[in-house]
Design an enzyme around this catalytic site. Structure first.
Site, PDB file in Angstrom:
ATOM      1  N   ALA A   1      77.632  44.745  33.126  1.00 61.37           N
ATOM      2  CA  ALA A   1      78.999  44.222  33.150  1.00 61.37           C
ATOM      3  C   ALA A   1      79.349  43.329  31.971  1.00 61.37           C
ATOM      4  O   ALA A   1      80.457  42.811  31.911  1.00 61.37           O
ATOM      5  CB  ALA A   1      79.219  43.456  34.455  1.00 61.37           C
TER       6      ALA A   1
ATOM      7  N   SER B   1      78.054  60.998  32.718  1.00 58.91           N
ATOM      8  CA  SER B   1      78.458  61.323  31.354  1.00 58.91           C
ATOM      9  C   SER B   1      78.752  62.812  31.287  1.00 58.91           C
ATOM     10  O   SER B   1      78.234  63.597  32.091  1.00 58.91           O
ATOM     11  CB  SER B   1      77.334  60.970  30.372  1.00 58.91           C
ATOM     12  OG  SER B   1      77.589  61.505  29.089  1.00 58.91           O
TER      13      SER B   1
ATOM     14  N   TYR C   1      68.245  61.353  26.931  1.00 64.60           N
ATOM     15  CA  TYR C   1      69.465  60.773  27.491  1.00 64.60           C
ATOM     16  C   TYR C   1      70.199  61.809  28.347  1.00 64.60           C
ATOM     17  O   TYR C   1      70.622  61.514  29.467  1.00 64.60           O
ATOM     18  CB  TYR C   1      70.377  60.282  26.363  1.00 64.60           C
ATOM     19  CG  TYR C   1      71.728  59.809  26.843  1.00 64.60           C
ATOM     20  CD1 TYR C   1      71.865  58.574  27.477  1.00 64.60           C
ATOM     21  CD2 TYR C   1      72.868  60.589  26.671  1.00 64.60           C
ATOM     22  CE1 TYR C   1      73.102  58.129  27.923  1.00 64.60           C
ATOM     23  CE2 TYR C   1      74.109  60.153  27.117  1.00 64.60           C
ATOM     24  CZ  TYR C   1      74.222  58.931  27.744  1.00 64.60           C
ATOM     25  OH  TYR C   1      75.443  58.506  28.193  1.00 64.60           O
TER      26      TYR C   1
ATOM     27  N   THR D   1      82.119  52.099  22.960  1.00 68.00           N
ATOM     28  CA  THR D   1      81.324  51.045  23.579  1.00 68.00           C
ATOM     29  C   THR D   1      80.194  50.642  22.629  1.00 68.00           C
ATOM     30  O   THR D   1      79.870  51.380  21.691  1.00 68.00           O
ATOM     31  CB  THR D   1      80.694  51.504  24.915  1.00 68.00           C
ATOM     32  OG1 THR D   1      79.609  52.410  24.630  1.00 68.00           O
ATOM     33  CG2 THR D   1      81.714  52.200  25.800  1.00 68.00           C
TER      34      THR D   1
END
Length: 252
Positions: free
Chosen positions: A14, A144, A159, A196
């Site tokens: 967060a 994702s 990933y 991000t």
């Protein structure tokens, strides 16, 4: 969203990116938001900035790759806030690590956060809900687009594998809850490229002037809005997976 006002949401990862945007969105909807991250400096800024929001933010330092750290945070939540009603598994890692030359430590780092940490948080949150008779709780995984497609770049195969695992774990969770005759809902958000800090650590995207950074990308707030949409559906509706891609995306 009115049913969740005043209740407790746990958001992992967060301190930045999607997790931070989600914490903001939930605060504005009146939830008590517990934010977990290894760093909590930006969460403290959010708490000050949104001090007049209807919700409240509780930043907790936690390493989601450590079961001990997670259990310590969950103990604090139980003792101080009663328990968890909503869980957003937002913490995630990616790394430059091929399957033929990658380091075991890097693979483990990705899997510990993206798969095991997510699973531990999910288990503990569901048990918290079941122990208190909560039948309208919600578990949301940030998956994702990588969980739906075959890897195009071999450096990110681990990933991709972790996100395929997230998708499989979600279906296992759904069936587990159905078998318990529980009305706790679950779902996942599967975004394409989002601006991000995750990209700052990847060679493919971090190079100054990188062509890849000029690819279409979404904002973290776009994903937070999708989370609010998922949570806001009536109890008889379970939005199970939302796939979001930036307009003009050629990512494969």
């Amino acid at each position: 969203m009115e049913r969740y006002a005043g209740r407790v949401a746990l958001v992992t990862g967060a301190n930045s990116g999607i997790g931070a945007a989600t914490a903001r969105a939930l605060l504005e909807k009146g939830l008590k938001v517990v934010g977990l991250d290894k760093r909590i400096d930006m969460m403290k800024d959010i708490a000050r900035e949104l001090k007049d929001a209807p919700g409240a933010l509780y930043p907790l330092q936690c390493d989601v790759s450590s079961e001990e750290s997670i259990l310590c945070a969950l103990k604090w939540i139980k003792e101080n806030l009663g328990g968890i009603d909503v869980l957003i598994n937002s913490a995630g890692l990616c790394g430059d690590s091929s399957l033929t030359a990658g380091q075991t430590a890097e693979w483990k780092r990705i899997l510990d956060v993206n798969v095991l940490g997510l699973s531990i948080c999910t288990r503990e949150a569901v048990q918290s809900m079941l122990d208190r008779g909560i039948d309208d709780g919600f578990i949301i995984h940030i998956c994702s687009i990588s969980g739906h497609i075959i890897p195009s770049d071999p450096n990110y195969s681990m990933y991709h594998a972790s996100k395929h695992a997230v998708k499989t774990l979600l279906e296992g969770l759904r069936k587990d809850l159905v078998a318990r005759n529980s009305k706790i809902r679950c779902g996942e958000i599967s975004p394409g490229l989002v601006k991000t800090p995750l990209f700052n650590t990847l060679k493919k995207y971090s190079a100054e002037g990188s062509e890849n950074m000029r690819m279409p990308m979404m904002e973290p707030e776009d994903i937070a809005n999708a989370i609010i949409y998922m949570l806001s559906q009536p109890p008889h509706v379970q939005v199970y997976d939302i796939i979001l891609r930036p307009t003009g995306d050629l990512f494969r």
